[in-house]
Design a protein around this motif. Structure first.
Motif, PDB file in Angstrom:
ATOM      1  N   TRP A 538       6.508 -21.642 139.363  1.00 44.77           N
ATOM      2  CA  TRP A 538       5.453 -20.845 139.995  1.00 44.77           C
ATOM      3  C   TRP A 538       5.851 -19.378 140.065  1.00 44.77           C
ATOM      4  N   ARG A 539       7.094 -19.107 140.454  1.00 48.36           N
ATOM      5  CA  ARG A 539       7.525 -17.713 140.618  1.00 48.36           C
ATOM      6  C   ARG A 539       7.520 -16.978 139.282  1.00 48.36           C
ATOM      7  N   THR A 540       7.973 -17.614 138.232  1.00 50.73           N
ATOM      8  CA  THR A 540       7.997 -16.973 136.914  1.00 50.73           C
ATOM      9  C   THR A 540       6.582 -16.766 136.395  1.00 50.73           C
ATOM     10  N   LEU A 541       5.737 -17.767 136.561  1.00 49.11           N
ATOM     11  CA  LEU A 541       4.368 -17.662 136.067  1.00 49.11           C
ATOM     12  C   LEU A 541       3.602 -16.561 136.783  1.00 49.11           C
ATOM     13  N   THR A 542       3.592 -16.590 138.098  1.00 47.65           N
ATOM     14  CA  THR A 542       2.828 -15.586 138.834  1.00 47.65           C
ATOM     15  C   THR A 542       3.451 -14.209 138.721  1.00 47.65           C
ATOM     16  N   GLY A 543       4.768 -14.142 138.501  1.00 41.55           N
ATOM     17  CA  GLY A 543       5.415 -12.852 138.333  1.00 41.55           C
ATOM     18  C   GLY A 543       5.044 -12.151 137.045  1.00 41.55           C
ATOM     19  N   ALA A 544       4.513 -12.902 136.069  1.00 44.87           N
ATOM     20  CA  ALA A 544       4.103 -12.308 134.793  1.00 44.87           C
ATOM     21  C   ALA A 544       2.631 -11.928 134.779  1.00 44.87           C
ATOM     22  N   LEU A 545       1.952 -12.102 135.904  1.00 45.59           N
ATOM     23  CA  LEU A 545       0.517 -11.826 135.980  1.00 45.59           C
ATOM     24  C   LEU A 545       0.227 -10.884 137.139  1.00 45.59           C
ATOM     25  N   SER A 546      -0.635  -9.912 136.879  1.00 47.18           N
ATOM     26  CA  SER A 546      -1.034  -8.980 137.930  1.00 47.18           C
ATOM     27  C   SER A 546      -2.041  -9.598 138.890  1.00 47.18           C
ATOM     28  N   LEU A 547      -2.689 -10.647 138.454  1.00 43.72           N
ATOM     29  CA  LEU A 547      -3.713 -11.285 139.270  1.00 43.72           C
ATOM     30  C   LEU A 547      -3.105 -11.859 140.545  1.00 43.72           C
ATOM     31  N   ASP A 548      -3.786 -11.685 141.655  1.00 44.48           N
ATOM     32  CA  ASP A 548      -3.367 -12.267 142.925  1.00 44.48           C
ATOM     33  C   ASP A 548      -3.271 -13.781 142.752  1.00 44.48           C
ATOM     34  N   PRO A 549      -2.081 -14.378 143.044  1.00 43.67           N
ATOM     35  CA  PRO A 549      -1.936 -15.828 142.847  1.00 43.67           C
ATOM     36  C   PRO A 549      -2.987 -16.639 143.582  1.00 43.67           C
ATOM     37  N   ARG A 550      -3.530 -16.112 144.679  1.00 42.85           N
ATOM     38  CA  ARG A 550      -4.546 -16.859 145.426  1.00 42.85           C
ATOM     39  C   ARG A 550      -5.849 -16.982 144.638  1.00 42.85           C
ATOM     40  N   ARG A 551      -6.017 -16.116 143.614  1.00 41.15           N
ATOM     41  CA  ARG A 551      -7.216 -16.172 142.780  1.00 41.15           C
ATOM     42  C   ARG A 551      -6.962 -16.849 141.435  1.00 41.15           C
ATOM     43  N   LEU A 552      -5.753 -17.315 141.247  1.00 42.64           N
ATOM     44  CA  LEU A 552      -5.380 -17.889 139.958  1.00 42.64           C
ATOM     45  C   LEU A 552      -5.690 -19.376 139.931  1.00 42.64           C
ATOM     46  N   THR A 553      -6.387 -19.809 138.885  1.00 48.65           N
ATOM     47  CA  THR A 553      -6.688 -21.222 138.683  1.00 48.65           C
ATOM     48  C   THR A 553      -6.258 -21.625 137.279  1.00 48.65           C
ATOM     49  N   PRO A 554      -6.101 -22.920 137.026  1.00 45.09           N
ATOM     50  CA  PRO A 554      -5.708 -23.361 135.684  1.00 45.09           C
ATOM     51  C   PRO A 554      -6.687 -22.967 134.584  1.00 45.09           C
ATOM     52  N   THR A 555      -7.925 -22.623 134.937  1.00 46.70           N
ATOM     53  CA  THR A 555      -8.897 -22.228 133.909  1.00 46.70           C
ATOM     54  C   THR A 555      -9.017 -20.707 133.772  1.00 46.70           C
ATOM     55  N   ALA A 585      -9.733 -33.267 137.369  1.00 45.67           N
ATOM     56  CA  ALA A 585      -9.914 -32.586 138.654  1.00 45.67           C
ATOM     57  C   ALA A 585      -8.767 -31.631 138.965  1.00 45.67           C
ATOM     58  N   LEU A 586      -7.665 -31.742 138.246  1.00 41.96           N
ATOM     59  CA  LEU A 586      -6.522 -30.862 138.502  1.00 41.96           C
ATOM     60  C   LEU A 586      -6.819 -29.404 138.187  1.00 41.96           C
ATOM     61  N   VAL A 587      -7.824 -29.152 137.347  1.00 43.76           N
ATOM     62  CA  VAL A 587      -8.094 -27.764 136.968  1.00 43.76           C
ATOM     63  C   VAL A 587      -8.672 -26.963 138.122  1.00 43.76           C
ATOM     64  N   ASP A 588      -8.921 -27.624 139.249  1.00 43.32           N
ATOM     65  CA  ASP A 588      -9.437 -26.917 140.420  1.00 43.32           C
ATOM     66  C   ASP A 588      -8.321 -26.472 141.362  1.00 43.32           C
ATOM     67  N   ASP A 589      -7.088 -26.867 141.096  1.00 46.28           N
ATOM     68  CA  ASP A 589      -6.007 -26.576 142.035  1.00 46.28           C
ATOM     69  C   ASP A 589      -4.749 -26.202 141.266  1.00 46.28           C
ATOM     70  N   LEU A 590      -4.338 -24.952 141.351  1.00 43.52           N
ATOM     71  CA  LEU A 590      -3.179 -24.484 140.590  1.00 43.52           C
ATOM     72  C   LEU A 590      -1.907 -25.212 140.998  1.00 43.52           C
ATOM     73  N   ASP A 591      -1.706 -25.425 142.287  1.00 48.74           N
ATOM     74  CA  ASP A 591      -0.470 -26.057 142.746  1.00 48.74           C
ATOM     75  C   ASP A 591      -0.338 -27.471 142.211  1.00 48.74           C
ATOM     76  N   ASP A 592      -1.403 -28.257 142.313  1.00 52.20           N
ATOM     77  CA  ASP A 592      -1.330 -29.631 141.825  1.00 52.20           C
ATOM     78  C   ASP A 592      -1.251 -29.680 140.306  1.00 52.20           C
ATOM     79  N   TRP A 593      -1.950 -28.774 139.633  1.00 50.01           N
ATOM     80  CA  TRP A 593      -1.883 -28.721 138.168  1.00 50.01           C
ATOM     81  C   TRP A 593      -0.463 -28.410 137.706  1.00 50.01           C
ATOM     82  N   LEU A 594       0.173 -27.429 138.360  1.00 51.28           N
ATOM     83  CA  LEU A 594       1.559 -27.108 138.010  1.00 51.28           C
ATOM     84  C   LEU A 594       2.457 -28.318 138.205  1.00 51.28           C
ATOM     85  N   TRP A 595       2.371 -28.944 139.362  1.00 56.67           N
ATOM     86  CA  TRP A 595       3.252 -30.059 139.662  1.00 56.67           C
ATOM     87  C   TRP A 595       2.980 -31.243 138.733  1.00 56.67           C
ATOM     88  N   ALA A 596       1.727 -31.560 138.474  1.00 59.08           N
ATOM     89  CA  ALA A 596       1.403 -32.712 137.627  1.00 59.08           C
ATOM     90  C   ALA A 596       1.896 -32.511 136.203  1.00 59.08           C
TER      91      ALA A 596
END
Length: 859
Positions: A538-555, A585-596
């Motif tokens: 998660w830290r590496t992925l969100t660190g490479a994106l300017s987008l606020d992680p709270r707005r980031l989704t798998p899609t 349904a995982l595409v609606d939740d970044l945390d669960d998508w990452l973990w799955a």
């Protein structure tokens, strides 16, 4: 003319000017933008054309970034917006000031450029001294007659390699990605790959120096050979004495207590006998002993130091009941290669440091690996990489720099290939870790399976390198190391590559088309590539994106930009089918998508590695794709670009343990398959339990399974244990009772978790298991360097993992993926650089930091 004193000084002290220590500038000369390439803005263009400070070793990208003219190409979509850099011409320039005495001293002078990327013209004081076309070579240029007292102007002009590749492509020789990397000797993956962006650069990417001398300069190249019975070693020392005229002198060579002295006139090959040298052994077979060699030019202060190892290597391809073996034999011992493929750890190669190499090799050792394969689409790595592997006892399978393409065989290109190969083999032969030379990655497969003959016709396409030039060079320069023409390959003429019966195999249908359970349908002789994708931490992925992680989704498009395989984002979800409920349904939740997806990668590699190891000696290697990452993307890596392990690294660590307990389908039933990759017999006792997900063990048996040294054994689980009463609510669990963590365990005892050797198998399709909501008691205890997280299960909890980067970017855990039976506990230490705040301690007690398989059933 220099006086006698300065001449004597020159004999004892050849002078070196490190060109990293002089000021450089780089400037933009011209752009040659192809279709779709965005030009630089006018301000950036003007500043780049005026020139900025540069670093050697370095690259245009790193220099422009340091000057504030270029965004980080690893952030957001910047790799696309900065493509103009590779489609431009650049000039590096410096001035080297030399005192009159230094010039008088320079009866001989050599400009050494260890790496030029790629199409370079080198001029000293206005005179062209070289025109190069190969990023995989070093250049030693005689500049004796060009030096002058005072200012010496050195320029290196780089023509656009991207433009050259584009213009050289006539459509006849197949390749993939953005540019025809098969026409210019660039690092292939710099033009893009299915795990990396396009990032063609230019620059002096390795060390540069000016060497001068007036007397005699000592050069020496060292290699070793060892007899098959390990009793007779040969130390080979190629000596060259350079001077203004043919030079002679006395050379002394020492290795431990051995000392030899020889007179040398110009050049000589010294073959020096070493009786009973302590051999270099790979990990798990003995100590990786190395010996210090010193070569001295008597009467001067010149001496060269080298560390070498003595080892004997063959590749056993003997016909047997399954086809032909493909087994590496080191010092007479057959070895199962447990390992991974290595790609460049940063696309901007000049940023690599010895510390970074050492860290990656240490992580491979942590994961119980014994081999790394340096893949052919990258580069021949720095000495620091091979030194770290030598020291750790890690075997290295070394590809030549050819991958997934057909290559021209015209005279000039073939000359570059031969020069490159000679240089790299001679450079790496002192390293005992290098035990296989491989001509290419998937080029023979391309010819056999990818329709190349229809495009290539009667043209030469590179086979002459793989079956002619390269093996001939290895035979001359490194006769003690096996060579194979490609990976995958087959030994028998007429048998195509990538079959289970012989040679190496690449198992990619599982990721591209099928499911990871189908790894069990194959028993290759040596699996040189297999892999499953997962996002980075998660830290590496969100660190490479300017987008606020709270707005980031798998899609989100920003996330899709991290994925370089066509269709890869869909694959990530589709490969979850049958393994977790409702993957879509995982595409609606970044945390669960990452973990799955990370957990699925771990499951896939664990499945493959355990299956393949269970078929030793028929199968003799498993190299997962890939250990590391060249940028912060979504890929098949075990370790992301920031050096953070994905959960899959811990799965591989368990699957590669020297002693392993697994549960495997064998002959229509479930068997406990035990692997003993040690020299000591293992009289194993295995507790196999059928466990209800909430109520705990309901049936059990203890199997006595003696396993010989370097052997595999199996016992079928009795039907009264193996066959479920409620197949969706029960799983099989196998534990080795000799595991220290299992001390005192008995049927249903609720003993502490035997973390090192526990196997778990579902009794129905994996997504059909009714995993209960993870009920546990968690206690976070501060320690001197972090916290201990104590987790006690109230129900069966699978794959307990702490995603430590979620609480601090430098937080680390040593292990993960623990399965706990009801009543069992595990303590996970989280190393932290500072005392944790209360919020951090609370975060460690639940999602998205503390994760389990059960979570994915209760989203």
């Amino acid at each position: 003319m220099p006086d006698a004193v300065s001449l004597e000084r020159a004999r004892t002290d050849p002078r070196i000017v490190d060109l990293a220590a002089v000021p450089w500038r780089v400037r933009l000369l011209a752009t040659h933008l192809g279709p779709g390439t965005l030009p630089p803005g006018p301000t950036v263009h003007a500043a780049a054309a005026a020139g900025v400070a540069a670093t050697v070793p370095g690259s245009v990208h790193t220099d422009l970034m340091a000057a504030g003219l270029l965004p980080d190409p690893f952030m957001d979509d910047h790799a696309d917006t900065v493509r103009w850099v590779g489609e431009s011409d650049w000039e590096y320039a410096t001035t080297v000031d030399l005192a009159p005495t230094a010039v008088e001293h320079a009866r001989r002078a050599e400009l050494v450029l260890e790496g030029l990327a790629t199409l370079a013209t080198v001029r000293l004081n206005g005179t062209e001294v070289a025109s190069t076309a190969n990023a995989h070579r070093a250049w030693h240029l005689d500049v004796t007659d060009l030096l002058r007292a005072g200012a010496n102007d050195l320029t290196v002009t780089f023509a656009s390699a991207a433009r050259a590749m584009r213009e050289a492509d006539d459509g006849a020789l197949p390749y993939d990605w953005a540019y025809a990397y098969n026409r210019v000797r660039v690092m292939a993956c710099s033009v893009g790959w299915d795990w990396a962006p396009t990032l063609v650069t230019a620059g002096l990417w390795r060390a540069a120096r000016l060497e001068t001398w007036s007397g005699v300069r000592l050069r020496a190249h060292v290699a070793t050979r060892l007899s098959a019975d390990l009793t007779e070693g040969i130390l080979v020392v190629d000596v060259v004495l350079d001077g203004p005229v043919v030079a002679s002198g006395t050379v002394q060579v020492s290795l431990g207590d051995h000392v030899w002295q020889r007179d040398v006139d110009g050049a000589a090959r010294l073959e020096l006998a070493v009786a009973d040298p302590a051999p270099w052994w790979p990990r798990g077979y003995g100590d990786p002993v190395r010996h210090d060699v010193v070569v001295r030019l008597v009467g001067t202060g010149q001496e060269l130091h080298r560390r070498v190892g003595f080892r004997h290597v063959t590749l056993d391809t003997t016909p047997d009941a399954w086809g032909r073996s493909c087994t590496l034999v080191v010092n007479g011992r057959a070895v199962f290669a447990r390992g991974a493929n290595w790609v460049p750890d940063d696309l901007l190669l000049s940023r690599m440091t010895p510390a970074r190499y050492a860290a990656r090799v240490a992580q491979a050792v942590q994961a119980e690996m014994t081999m790394l394969r340096v893949w052919g689409g990258g580069t021949y790595e720095d000495e620091a990489f091979y030194e770290a592997c030598d020291e750790a006892g890690l075997l290295v399978w070394q590809d030549f720099a050819f991958a997934c393409a057909a290559y021209p065989e015209d005279e000039s290109f073939a000359g570059e290939v031969a020069a490159e190969a000679r240089e790299q083999v001679r450079r790496l032969v002192p390293h005992p870790c290098v035990v296989v030379w491989n001509g290419s990655n998937e080029s023979l497969l391309g010819w056999a399976d990818w329709g190349w003959p229809d495009r290539v016709g009667t043209r030469a396409w590179g086979e002459g390198y793989f079956r002619g030039i390269l093996p001939d060079i290895v035979a001359r320069e490194d006769p003690g190391t096996p060579y194979v023409p490609s990976s995958p390959f087959s030994t028998t003429p007429g048998v195509g590559p990538n079959v289970d019966g012989e040679g190496s195999a690449h198992l990619w249908d599982q990721w591209n088309l099928l499911d990871h359970t189908t790894y069990r349908d194959h028993v290759p002789r040596f699996a040189a590539e297999l892999g499953y994708q997962a996002p980075p931490t998660w830290r590496t992925l969100t660190g490479a994106l300017s987008l606020d992680p709270r707005r980031l989704t798998p899609t989100a498009p920003a996330l899709a930009g991290r994925q370089k395989q066509s269709g890869g984002m869909a694959h990530l979800v589709r490969r979850l089918d049958g393994h977790v409920p409702d993957p879509d349904a995982l595409v609606d939740d970044l945390d669960d998508w990452l973990w799955a997806t990370q957990l699925n990668q771990a499951d896939a590699l664990r499945t493959a590695a355990e299956h393949l190891r269970g078929h030793w000696p028929r199968t003799a290697g498993c190299l997962v794709w890939q250990l590391n990452d060249a940028w912060p993307g979504i890929s098949w890596s075990l370790i992301d670009h920031d050096g953070r392990p994905k959960p899959a690294l811990y799965a591989v660590q368990r699957a590669y343990a020297p002693r392993l307990v697994t549960l495997q389908p064998r002959d229509g039933a479930t068997a406990a398959v035990l692997v003993n990759d040690t020299d000591t017999a293992w009289d194993a006792r295995v507790l196999v339990q059928r466990v209800h997900v909430t109520d705990g063990p309901v049936a059990a048996t203890v199997l006595d399974v003696p396993v010989g040294p370097r052997a595999v054994a199996q016992r079928h689980v009795p039907p009264d244990v193996a066959l479920p009463h409620a197949r969706r609510e029960e799983v099989l669990v196998a534990d080795a009772l000799d595991d220290p963590a299992c001390a005192g365990a008995s049927v249903g005892s609720g003993a502490p978790t035997p973390r090192a050797r526990r196997a778990v198998a579902a009794l129905c399709r994996e997504d059909g298991v009714r995993w209960p909501r993870a009920l546990s008691r968690t206690r976070v205890v501060p320690t001197t360097n972090g916290v201990d997280v104590e987790i006690t299960a109230d129900v069966l909890i699978a794959d307990v993992t702490i995603l430590a980067d979620r609480v601090h970017p430098d937080a680390r855990v040593a292990d993960a993926l623990h399965t706990l039976l009801p009543g069992e506990s595990v303590t996970v230490h989280v190393a932290l650089p500072q005392a944790p705040a209360a919020a951090t301690r609370r975060a460690l007690a639940g999602p998205p930091v503390l994760r389990t398989r059960n979570d994915l059933w209760h989203r």
